[in-house]
Design a protein around this motif. Structure first.
Motif, mmCIF file in Angstrom:
data_model
loop_
_atom_site.group_PDB
_atom_site.id
_atom_site.type_symbol
_atom_site.label_atom_id
_atom_site.label_comp_id
_atom_site.label_asym_id
_atom_site.label_seq_id
_atom_site.Cartn_x
_atom_site.Cartn_y
_atom_site.Cartn_z
ATOM 1 N N ILE A 213 53.995 54.599 94.254
ATOM 2 C CA ILE A 213 55.309 54.421 94.875
ATOM 3 C C ILE A 213 55.548 52.969 95.260
ATOM 4 C CG2 ILE A 213 56.860 55.227 96.686
ATOM 5 C CD1 ILE A 213 56.037 57.384 94.758
ATOM 6 N N LYS A 214 54.486 52.287 95.676
ATOM 7 C CA LYS A 214 54.643 50.881 96.084
ATOM 8 C C LYS A 214 55.108 50.025 94.898
ATOM 9 C CE LYS A 214 50.452 50.645 97.602
ATOM 10 N NZ LYS A 214 49.187 50.102 98.175
ATOM 11 N N GLY A 215 54.526 50.257 93.744
ATOM 12 C CA GLY A 215 54.924 49.504 92.563
ATOM 13 C C GLY A 215 56.345 49.823 92.134
ATOM 14 N N ILE A 216 56.707 51.098 92.197
ATOM 15 C CA ILE A 216 58.064 51.518 91.824
ATOM 16 C C ILE A 216 59.093 50.853 92.728
ATOM 17 C CG2 ILE A 216 59.652 53.486 91.761
ATOM 18 C CD1 ILE A 216 57.285 55.216 90.880
ATOM 19 N N LEU A 217 58.845 50.896 94.039
ATOM 20 C CA LEU A 217 59.791 50.307 94.983
ATOM 21 C C LEU A 217 59.819 48.786 94.876
ATOM 22 C CD1 LEU A 217 59.179 52.519 98.170
ATOM 23 C CD2 LEU A 217 61.116 52.591 96.592
ATOM 24 N N ALA A 218 58.671 48.177 94.615
ATOM 25 C CA ALA A 218 58.610 46.716 94.510
ATOM 26 C C ALA A 218 59.484 46.217 93.363
ATOM 27 C CB ALA A 218 57.160 46.265 94.308
ATOM 28 N N TYR A 219 59.355 46.825 92.202
ATOM 29 C CA TYR A 219 60.160 46.392 91.046
ATOM 30 C C TYR A 219 61.629 46.768 91.206
ATOM 31 C CZ TYR A 219 56.649 44.454 87.936
ATOM 32 O OH TYR A 219 55.712 43.634 87.364
ATOM 33 N N THR A 220 61.886 47.917 91.809
ATOM 34 C CA THR A 220 63.271 48.337 92.022
ATOM 35 C C THR A 220 64.007 47.362 92.928
ATOM 36 O OG1 THR A 220 62.695 50.669 91.751
ATOM 37 C CG2 THR A 220 64.765 50.184 92.856
ATOM 38 N N PHE A 221 63.404 47.023 94.059
ATOM 39 C CA PHE A 221 64.053 46.121 95.000
ATOM 40 C C PHE A 221 64.113 44.692 94.466
ATOM 41 C CE2 PHE A 221 62.934 49.451 98.181
ATOM 42 C CZ PHE A 221 64.231 49.706 98.595
ATOM 43 N N ALA A 222 63.131 44.303 93.671
ATOM 44 C CA ALA A 222 63.143 42.954 93.101
ATOM 45 C C ALA A 222 64.338 42.777 92.177
ATOM 46 C CB ALA A 222 61.845 42.688 92.344
ATOM 47 N N PHE A 223 64.567 43.754 91.292
ATOM 48 C CA PHE A 223 65.673 43.595 90.352
ATOM 49 C C PHE A 223 67.019 43.839 91.024
ATOM 50 C CE2 PHE A 223 68.304 44.368 86.605
ATOM 51 C CZ PHE A 223 67.928 43.269 85.844
ATOM 52 N N ALA A 224 67.077 44.781 91.968
ATOM 53 C CA ALA A 224 68.326 45.001 92.701
ATOM 54 C C ALA A 224 68.724 43.744 93.473
ATOM 55 C CB ALA A 224 68.166 46.178 93.653
ATOM 56 N N THR A 225 67.739 43.070 94.049
ATOM 57 C CA THR A 225 68.006 41.820 94.764
ATOM 58 C C THR A 225 68.524 40.747 93.820
ATOM 59 O OG1 THR A 225 66.260 42.314 96.377
ATOM 60 C CG2 THR A 225 66.989 40.021 96.211
ATOM 61 N N LEU A 226 67.953 40.687 92.620
ATOM 62 C CA LEU A 226 68.408 39.718 91.623
ATOM 63 C C LEU A 226 69.863 39.961 91.242
ATOM 64 C CD1 LEU A 226 67.769 37.400 89.685
ATOM 65 C CD2 LEU A 226 66.908 39.102 88.054
ATOM 66 N N ILE A 227 70.247 41.223 91.064
ATOM 67 C CA ILE A 227 71.628 41.556 90.724
ATOM 68 C C ILE A 227 72.572 41.188 91.871
ATOM 69 C CG2 ILE A 227 73.219 43.441 90.203
ATOM 70 C CD1 ILE A 227 71.446 42.667 87.872
ATOM 71 N N LEU A 228 72.147 41.449 93.109
ATOM 72 C CA LEU A 228 72.966 41.088 94.270
ATOM 73 C C LEU A 228 73.175 39.582 94.352
ATOM 74 C CD1 LEU A 228 71.525 43.482 97.022
ATOM 75 C CD2 LEU A 228 73.784 43.593 95.948
ATOM 76 N N ILE A 229 72.129 38.818 94.032
ATOM 77 C CA ILE A 229 72.241 37.356 94.064
ATOM 78 C C ILE A 229 73.218 36.880 92.990
ATOM 79 C CG2 ILE A 229 70.982 35.213 93.631
ATOM 80 C CD1 ILE A 229 68.539 36.539 94.924
ATOM 81 N N LEU A 230 73.134 37.470 91.796
ATOM 82 C CA LEU A 230 74.056 37.104 90.725
ATOM 83 C C LEU A 230 75.506 37.385 91.116
ATOM 84 C CD1 LEU A 230 72.220 38.328 87.485
ATOM 85 C CD2 LEU A 230 72.650 35.976 88.196
ATOM 86 N N GLU A 231 75.718 38.517 91.756
ATOM 87 C CA GLU A 231 77.078 38.858 92.170
ATOM 88 C C GLU A 231 77.572 37.911 93.250
ATOM 89 O OE1 GLU A 231 79.624 42.462 94.249
ATOM 90 O OE2 GLU A 231 77.612 42.856 93.503
ATOM 91 N N ALA A 232 76.692 37.600 94.215
ATOM 92 C CA ALA A 232 77.099 36.747 95.333
ATOM 93 C C ALA A 232 77.331 35.299 94.901
ATOM 94 C CB ALA A 232 76.044 36.801 96.438
#
Length: 247
Positions: A213-232
């Motif tokens: 679960i730690k790996g799943i959440l780590a990659y999920t939040f990493a890419f979601a954060t990247l998308i948020l940065i691109l939008e912002a």
């Protein structure tokens, strides 16, 4: 201090605090605390795996997003400005909207092979219909009076399109782009899970096999954060700049 008190940032901070407290209370390996997820994320950064998989996924997102927007905007304008074309193609559009993404992905892999082309085409095909629908409504809402003014001033066709017609579609374009970006990266993960050997989706599949679960959440939040940065940093400033003429 002012940055931390902004509603967007404050909500995220409160979410992380609530998550940490819930993880401590449950003390369950299936809900690791944020600190454990950050530790896993740091390990992936140090190993270089995170950037390798993030860049692969981001490349597919950009390629499929660009393809979907180009085709979707062109067809949306066509259907919105030509009632006869809309009458003929509307039933096909409704059909395309209701085909599951998984079906499109599987068919593209079968027809085009397990390659990058199939992955990008599959993602784009899932997004194009929603772009068409949004842009079609924008094309229908274009102010005909402004177009008549352009005709009175005898503007060239390209000048009329870029300076009078297209600016009226900006709100619809950015609504479609923002929703599309959120949708496309999720579909890309499914594409990578089913048929690619790298990317965030591929890594999530590996972690799933080990119930990590730690790996799943780590990659999920990493890419979601990247998308948020691109939008912002990209979409929101560009939208504000292009819509300045409405003020």
């Amino acid at each position: 201090m002012k940055v931390l008190l902004q509603p967007r940032i404050l909500v995220l901070i409160l979410f992380v605090i609530a998550w940490q407290m819930l993880a401590w209370w449950l003390h369950n390996r299936f809900l690791p605390p944020p600190t454990a997820v950050l530790a896993t994320l740091w390990e992936q950064i140090l190993s270089g795996d995170l950037f390798r998989h993030l860049s692969a996924t981001l490349g597919r997102v950009i390629a499929s997003f660009s393809l979907a927007m180009l085709i979707g905007v062109a067809l949306g304008i066509l259907l919105g400005s030509r009632p006869r074309w809309n009458e003929w193609l509307d039933s096909l559009l409704v059909l395309a909207l209701n085909i599951p993404a998984l079906v499109t992905i599987i068919l593209c892999y079968i027809w085009l092979g397990l390659g990058e082309t199939a992955a990008i085409v599959a993602v784009a095909l899932n997004k194009i219909p929603t772009v068409i629908v949004t842009i079609r409504e924008g094309a229908r809402a274009v102010d005909k009076d402004l177009l008549q003014v352009a005709d009175v001033y005898q503007l060239a066709k390209l000048q009329r399109f870029w300076q009078v017609y297209l600016p009226q579609l900006y709100p619809y374009l950015f609504a479609s782009a923002r929703n599309g970006l959120a949708l496309i990266w999720k579909i890309v993960l499914v594409v990578e899970l089913l048929g690619r050997s790298n990317g965030v989706g591929f890594q999530l599949g590996n972690y799933f096999h080990y119930f990590d679960i730690k790996g799943i959440l780590a990659y999920t939040f990493a890419f979601a954060t990247l998308i948020l940065i691109l939008e912002a940093l990209l979409l929101r400033p560009l939208e504000q700049r292009l819509n300045r003429w409405r003020e």
